[in-house]
Design a protein around this motif. Structure first.
Motif, short mmCIF file in Angstrom:
data_model
loop_
_atom_site.label_atom_id
_atom_site.label_comp_id
_atom_site.label_asym_id
_atom_site.label_seq_id
_atom_site.Cartn_x
_atom_site.Cartn_y
_atom_site.Cartn_z
N GLY A 21 59.01 -5.47 41.96
CA GLY A 21 59.56 -4.24 42.49
C GLY A 21 61.05 -4.31 42.75
O GLY A 21 61.81 -3.40 42.40
N PHE A 37 60.70 0.90 44.77
CA PHE A 37 59.58 0.08 45.24
C PHE A 37 59.88 -0.51 46.61
O PHE A 37 61.03 -0.80 46.95
CB PHE A 37 59.33 -1.08 44.26
N ASP A 38 58.83 -0.71 47.39
CA ASP A 38 58.96 -1.41 48.67
C ASP A 38 59.21 -2.89 48.37
O ASP A 38 58.36 -3.56 47.77
CB ASP A 38 57.68 -1.25 49.48
N TYR A 82 56.77 -6.31 48.77
CA TYR A 82 55.78 -6.82 47.82
C TYR A 82 56.51 -7.64 46.77
O TYR A 82 57.41 -7.13 46.09
CB TYR A 82 55.04 -5.69 47.13
N GLU A 111 52.60 -3.25 44.60
CA GLU A 111 53.80 -2.42 44.74
C GLU A 111 53.60 -1.07 44.06
O GLU A 111 54.14 -0.06 44.52
CB GLU A 111 55.04 -3.12 44.19
N SER A 157 49.73 -9.62 49.01
CA SER A 157 50.15 -8.24 48.81
C SER A 157 49.08 -7.26 49.27
O SER A 157 49.39 -6.20 49.82
CB SER A 157 50.50 -8.00 47.35
#
Length: 281
Positions: free
Chosen positions: A90, A216-217, A220, A225, A268
């Motif tokens: 990500g 994306f965060d 992760y 993600e 995750s």
């Protein structure tokens, strides 16, 4: 980052980002070759749309793929982004998302073969439906088998059975897995609106949606993600499965890649459920 075509990348209307880490060079060349054919087809319908590719090297690329020269010859601005180390899937894509202002952005895996019409069909759908923020395609495995990568919200049982159980157990849970994989809605003919979760192997975004979500965060490193980003996308735009967009996906699950991937999958999953809510059964 190589800077030879930086200005053309920044001004591109359509950006594609591919993140690699110790890639299978043969498959990467195939992916980029199919991308080149799809870009050539797109140029026939959208000759006014500048296209750019960011190839994010998280490590192990060694040398530039030969297919980049063919892409450049077709007018696609190409850039390799390297030196950041293995920052994860990500965060790698976020490097590209943060570098450009474009109309559209494709998140693409290096193990995808695109149908020649995939890009032109996808962008035409986005142009016709301004409420859509994210489009996902029909995905096969290369042997004619459908990959059901649109999902309902998962439970721990769903994830364990689908990812790690043997064939006998999977048969016992076949009806449950079919529901999780939206097999009652996903086919090769019908557009399906608002699947809760879609695969990160091919995510065609309206870039303004990605920007609003900040991509994306980064918490992760690998896995989930795309689940996270899918759910957040519903807050700002519609998500839609469009079966006339066709790709082949050669990737495998975490259980087939060894203990390190199983451990990353578990970490995750813990982050995902902590954020969105735990469901066991």
């Amino acid at each position: 980052m190589n800077a030879g075509s930086l200005n053309s990348l920044e001004s591109a209307g359509f950006v594609i980002s591919v993140v690699v880490y110790r890639p299978d060079r043969v498959q990467l060349e195939r992916t980029l070759g199919s991308l080149g054919a799809a870009c050539e087809e797109l140029r026939g319908t959208r000759p006014d749309l500048p296209v750019a590719l960011y190839l994010i090297d998280n490590g192990g690329l060694d040398e530039a793929p030969k297919a980049l020269e063919s892409l450049r010859a077709q007018g696609v601005a190409c850039e390799i982004v390297a030196g950041q180390g293995n920052v994860g899937y990500g965060r790698g894509h976020n490097l590209a998302i943060n570098m450009t202002t474009s109309q559209f952005h494709l998140i693409l895996n290096p193990d995808i073969d695109l149908d020649r019409a995939a890009l032109s069909t996808g962008l035409a759908f986005l142009a016709a439906h301004p409420e859509v923020g994210l489009v996902t395609p029909c995905i096969d495995d290369g042997e004619g088998r459908r990959q059901y990568l649109c999902r309902r919200y998962p439970t721990l049982v769903d994830l364990f059975v689908r990812g790690f159980a043997g064939a006998t157990v999977r048969r016992l849970f076949a009806r449950r897995l079919a529901r999780y994989e939206l097999r009652d809605h996903i086919n090769d003919q019908d557009v399906f609106w608002d699947p809760p979760i879609v695969s990160g192997c091919f995510m065609l975004f309206r870039t303004e949606v990605l920007k609003r979500l900040h991509g994306f965060d980064p918490r992760y490193f690998l896995y989930f993600e795309d689940y996270d980003l899918s759910l957040r996308t519903h807050e700002v735009g519609r998500v839609v499965y469009v079966p006339s967009i066709r790709v082949i996906h050669h990737g495998g699950g975490a259980s087939r890649k060894g203990f390190a991937h199983i451990r990353m999958f578990g970490k995750s999953a813990f982050k995902f459920f902590n954020r969105f809510g735990w469901r066991v059964w």
